[in-house]
Design a protein around this motif. Structure first.
Motif, short mmCIF file in Angstrom:
data_model
loop_
_atom_site.label_atom_id
_atom_site.label_comp_id
_atom_site.label_asym_id
_atom_site.label_seq_id
_atom_site.Cartn_x
_atom_site.Cartn_y
_atom_site.Cartn_z
N ILE A 11 0.85 -1.19 0.00
CA ILE A 11 0.00 0.00 0.00
C ILE A 11 0.89 1.24 0.00
N GLY A 12 0.83 2.00 -1.09
CA GLY A 12 1.74 3.13 -1.29
C GLY A 12 2.94 2.65 -2.07
N THR A 13 3.13 3.20 -3.28
CA THR A 13 4.15 2.64 -4.17
C THR A 13 5.13 3.71 -4.64
N GLY A 14 5.52 4.59 -3.70
CA GLY A 14 6.60 5.52 -3.99
C GLY A 14 7.93 4.79 -3.99
N VAL A 15 8.99 5.48 -3.62
CA VAL A 15 10.33 4.88 -3.66
C VAL A 15 10.40 3.64 -2.78
#
Length: 314
Positions: A11-15
């Motif tokens: 969940i959450g696919t930033g760096v």
């Protein structure tokens, strides 16, 4: 504990989230990802493709393919069938509150919800979950998280031993080196150790004792080389010869205490921030930032490969 079989939700696919997704995929897991950002799915797939050669160097599990990645716009859908959740949302309590309320309602009762948070305490995250707070903890990685093995597993006061053991098992299955943090503290453990070094580094620059470049060289060409192999306390033990740490503390303990008392606090004033930023810019002048990262990652991979099988290194 036997590792649970089934999909993992990222969940959450930033760096950080992209690194986790790639790592789970390389370990042969099915990954269901969610991120509300515009274009997030395309960016994630590009990031996984970019990280894949490094992970291939370090070794793939059977079934480790990027094709096992799916993406959904609905966080509840992402975790509905997941056996483990790795959350990587922004470090904002209001966003975490909305997100964890959803995850807690949608995930199965035995599914561990681990957060990559470096600044929000696990007890705060547990308070956001009215259904099953005992399965919530922090699983804090380090950048670049697809390469650096360390994960801090930080339970809250209400986290169950079952959830802790399951998180340790899942992270170990990825080739990570999880450590259990036994007290809830701001910044966990590793960031506190880094902060202690940063405090004195900032102070030394502010006082004109050394330049930014010289501070970096003092670590990267000095103790940092040893720290990549053994921790600071074992390194100190080895410096004591046959007498080990006991000898070091007996003979160098008193002056070390004097040095520790002489360490200076540093306040990140605008002037000091400008001094630090301009110092780094000067240090990196003429260096291609992409090549800098590429060479860093290549050497990290070589170091990890070299450390494998060195059974005398704890």
């Amino acid at each position: 504990m036997t590792e649970p079989d089934g999909p993992v939700a990222v969940i959450g696919t930033g760096v950080i989230g992209a690194g986790w997704a790639a790592l789970f995929l390389a370990a042969g897991r099915e990954v269901v990802a969610h991120d509300p950002g515009v274009g997030a799915e395309e960016r994630l797939r590009d990031d996984v493709a970019r990280l894949w050669p490094s992970l291939a160097r370090l070794g793939m599990a059977d079934g480790g393919v990027p094709d096992r990645l799916t993406f959904t716009d609905d966080p509840a859908e992402a975790v509905s069938e997941a056996v483990f959740v790795q959350e990587n949302g922004p470090e904002r309590s209001d966003i975490k509150q909305r997100l964890f309320t959803t995850l807690d309602q949608a995930a199965a009762p035995n599914t561990v919800i681990a957060s990559s948070s470096s600044g929000i305490a696990p007890s705060q995250l547990q308070a956001m979950c009215t259904r099953y707070p005992e399965r919530v903890l922090v699983g804090h990685p380090f950048h670049p998280c697809h390469l650096i093995p360390l994960v801090e597993v930080v339970p809250g006061p209400g986290t169950s031993e079952t959830a802790i053991d399951r998180a340790m098992t899942v992270y170990s299955s990825l080739g990570k080196r999880p450590i259990r943090i036994r007290q809830e503290l701001p910044g966990h453990v590793v960031n506190r150790l880094q902060a202690a070094l940063w405090q004195e580094a900032y102070s030394l620059v502010e006082r004109g004792v050394a330049s930014v470049a010289d501070i970096d060289a003092a670590i990267s060409y000095g103790p940092g080389l040893r720290w990549a192999l053994l921790g600071p306390l074992v390194n100190q033990h080895l410096s004591g010869g046959p007498g080990g740490l006991a000898h070091v503390l007996e003979h160098l303990g008193p002056p070390t205490e004097q040095w520790m008392r002489d360490l200076r606090p540093a306040r990140l004033s605008p002037a000091l921030v400008e001094q630090l930023v301009s110092g780094v810019d000067e240090e990196l002048s003429g260096i291609d930032p992409n090549e800098l990262v590429a060479q860093r990652d290549e050497l990290l991979i070589q170091l990890l490969e070299a450390k494998r099988g060195r059974t005398a290194l704890p």
